[in-house]
Design a protein around this motif. Structure first.
Motif, mmCIF file in Angstrom:
data_model
loop_
_atom_site.group_PDB
_atom_site.id
_atom_site.type_symbol
_atom_site.label_atom_id
_atom_site.label_comp_id
_atom_site.label_asym_id
_atom_site.label_seq_id
_atom_site.Cartn_x
_atom_site.Cartn_y
_atom_site.Cartn_z
ATOM 1 N N UNK A 126 -5.029 15.843 -8.747
ATOM 2 C CA UNK A 126 -5.712 15.248 -7.598
ATOM 3 C C UNK A 126 -4.848 15.308 -6.341
ATOM 4 N N UNK A 127 -3.576 14.978 -6.471
ATOM 5 C CA UNK A 127 -2.672 15.017 -5.316
ATOM 6 C C UNK A 127 -2.516 16.448 -4.814
ATOM 7 N N UNK A 128 -2.340 17.405 -5.719
ATOM 8 C CA UNK A 128 -2.162 18.795 -5.299
ATOM 9 C C UNK A 128 -3.419 19.349 -4.645
ATOM 10 N N UNK A 129 -4.583 19.031 -5.178
ATOM 11 C CA UNK A 129 -5.816 19.502 -4.553
ATOM 12 C C UNK A 129 -6.011 18.866 -3.177
ATOM 13 N N UNK A 130 -5.641 17.594 -3.044
ATOM 14 C CA UNK A 130 -5.736 16.934 -1.750
ATOM 15 C C UNK A 130 -4.804 17.562 -0.726
ATOM 16 N N UNK A 131 -3.573 17.854 -1.127
ATOM 17 C CA UNK A 131 -2.634 18.504 -0.211
ATOM 18 C C UNK A 131 -3.106 19.906 0.154
ATOM 19 N N UNK A 132 -3.661 20.626 -0.811
ATOM 20 C CA UNK A 132 -4.184 21.958 -0.529
ATOM 21 C C UNK A 132 -5.348 21.891 0.454
ATOM 22 N N UNK A 133 -6.269 20.942 0.236
ATOM 23 C CA UNK A 133 -7.412 20.790 1.138
ATOM 24 C C UNK A 133 -6.952 20.407 2.543
ATOM 25 N N UNK A 134 -5.951 19.543 2.632
ATOM 26 C CA UNK A 134 -5.419 19.173 3.951
ATOM 27 C C UNK A 134 -4.793 20.383 4.634
ATOM 28 N N UNK B 3 3.997 10.295 -6.806
ATOM 29 C CA UNK B 3 5.215 10.794 -7.434
ATOM 30 C C UNK B 3 5.270 10.560 -8.936
ATOM 31 N N UNK B 4 4.183 10.104 -9.555
ATOM 32 C CA UNK B 4 4.176 9.929 -10.998
ATOM 33 C C UNK B 4 4.115 11.307 -11.644
ATOM 34 N N UNK B 5 5.179 11.712 -12.296
ATOM 35 C CA UNK B 5 5.280 13.067 -12.818
ATOM 36 C C UNK B 5 4.656 13.230 -14.192
ATOM 37 N N UNK B 6 4.225 12.159 -14.816
ATOM 38 C CA UNK B 6 3.755 12.266 -16.183
ATOM 39 C C UNK B 6 2.229 12.271 -16.312
ATOM 40 N N UNK B 7 1.504 12.204 -15.222
ATOM 41 C CA UNK B 7 0.051 12.117 -15.288
ATOM 42 C C UNK B 7 -0.565 13.397 -14.719
ATOM 43 N N UNK B 8 -1.140 14.227 -15.598
ATOM 44 C CA UNK B 8 -1.671 15.518 -15.172
ATOM 45 C C UNK B 8 -2.829 15.360 -14.201
ATOM 46 N N UNK B 9 -3.751 14.442 -14.505
ATOM 47 C CA UNK B 9 -4.921 14.284 -13.621
ATOM 48 C C UNK B 9 -4.505 13.805 -12.240
ATOM 49 N N UNK B 10 -3.551 12.908 -12.183
ATOM 50 C CA UNK B 10 -3.074 12.403 -10.905
ATOM 51 C C UNK B 10 -2.395 13.518 -10.113
ATOM 52 N N UNK B 11 -1.565 14.316 -10.790
ATOM 53 C CA UNK B 11 -0.905 15.425 -10.106
ATOM 54 C C UNK B 11 -1.926 16.438 -9.619
ATOM 55 N N UNK C 63 0.835 -1.212 0.000
ATOM 56 C CA UNK C 63 0.000 0.000 0.000
ATOM 57 C C UNK C 63 0.861 1.250 0.000
ATOM 58 N N UNK C 64 1.932 1.244 0.803
ATOM 59 C CA UNK C 64 2.826 2.410 0.848
ATOM 60 C C UNK C 64 3.502 2.595 -0.505
ATOM 61 N N UNK C 65 3.955 1.495 -1.108
ATOM 62 C CA UNK C 65 4.613 1.582 -2.415
ATOM 63 C C UNK C 65 3.638 2.121 -3.463
ATOM 64 N N UNK C 66 2.392 1.649 -3.426
ATOM 65 C CA UNK C 66 1.396 2.114 -4.388
ATOM 66 C C UNK C 66 1.071 3.588 -4.175
ATOM 67 N N UNK C 67 0.923 4.004 -2.926
ATOM 68 C CA UNK C 67 0.630 5.412 -2.643
ATOM 69 C C UNK C 67 1.791 6.305 -3.048
ATOM 70 N N UNK C 68 3.021 5.852 -2.797
ATOM 71 C CA UNK C 68 4.185 6.640 -3.172
ATOM 72 C C UNK C 68 4.287 6.763 -4.684
ATOM 73 N N UNK C 69 4.052 5.646 -5.381
ATOM 74 C CA UNK C 69 4.088 5.675 -6.847
ATOM 75 C C UNK C 69 2.979 6.569 -7.386
ATOM 76 N N UNK C 70 1.794 6.525 -6.761
ATOM 77 C CA UNK C 70 0.675 7.377 -7.180
ATOM 78 C C UNK C 70 1.017 8.846 -7.007
#
Length: 71
Positions: free
Chosen positions: A43-51, A33-41, A24-31
């Motif tokens: 989502x991660x940035x909005x989640x960090x901003x909301x937190x 830190x994937x620099x090539x996926x705009x939608x994923x980035x 799970x940690x490996x999957x979350x880290x890969x999710x």
């Protein structure tokens, strides 16, 4: 042991759920830190901003210099 790790990696790449905490940690880290996926980035940035907004709103009313009640 290497064959088991390779099989687990192949299963994880095939879309199977990760096994164990390490998976799970490996999957979350890969999710995160994937620099090539705009939608994923996005989502991660909005989640960090909301937190960050949640932490800022919930910790602003704490006065650390106020005297503490004596039991």
């Amino acid at each position: 042991m290497a064959a088991a790790a390779a099989a687990a990696a192949a299963a994880a790449e095939a879309g199977a759920a990760p096994r164990g905490l390490c998976g799970w940690v490996r999957t979350a880290f890969r999710f995160a830190t994937d620099r090539s996926d705009f939608r994923r980035n996005l989502l991660v940035n909005l989640g960090l901003f909301a937190a960050g907004v949640w932490v800022a709103r919930n910790l602003t009313d704490i006065d650390l210099m106020a005297p503490q009640p004596v039991p």
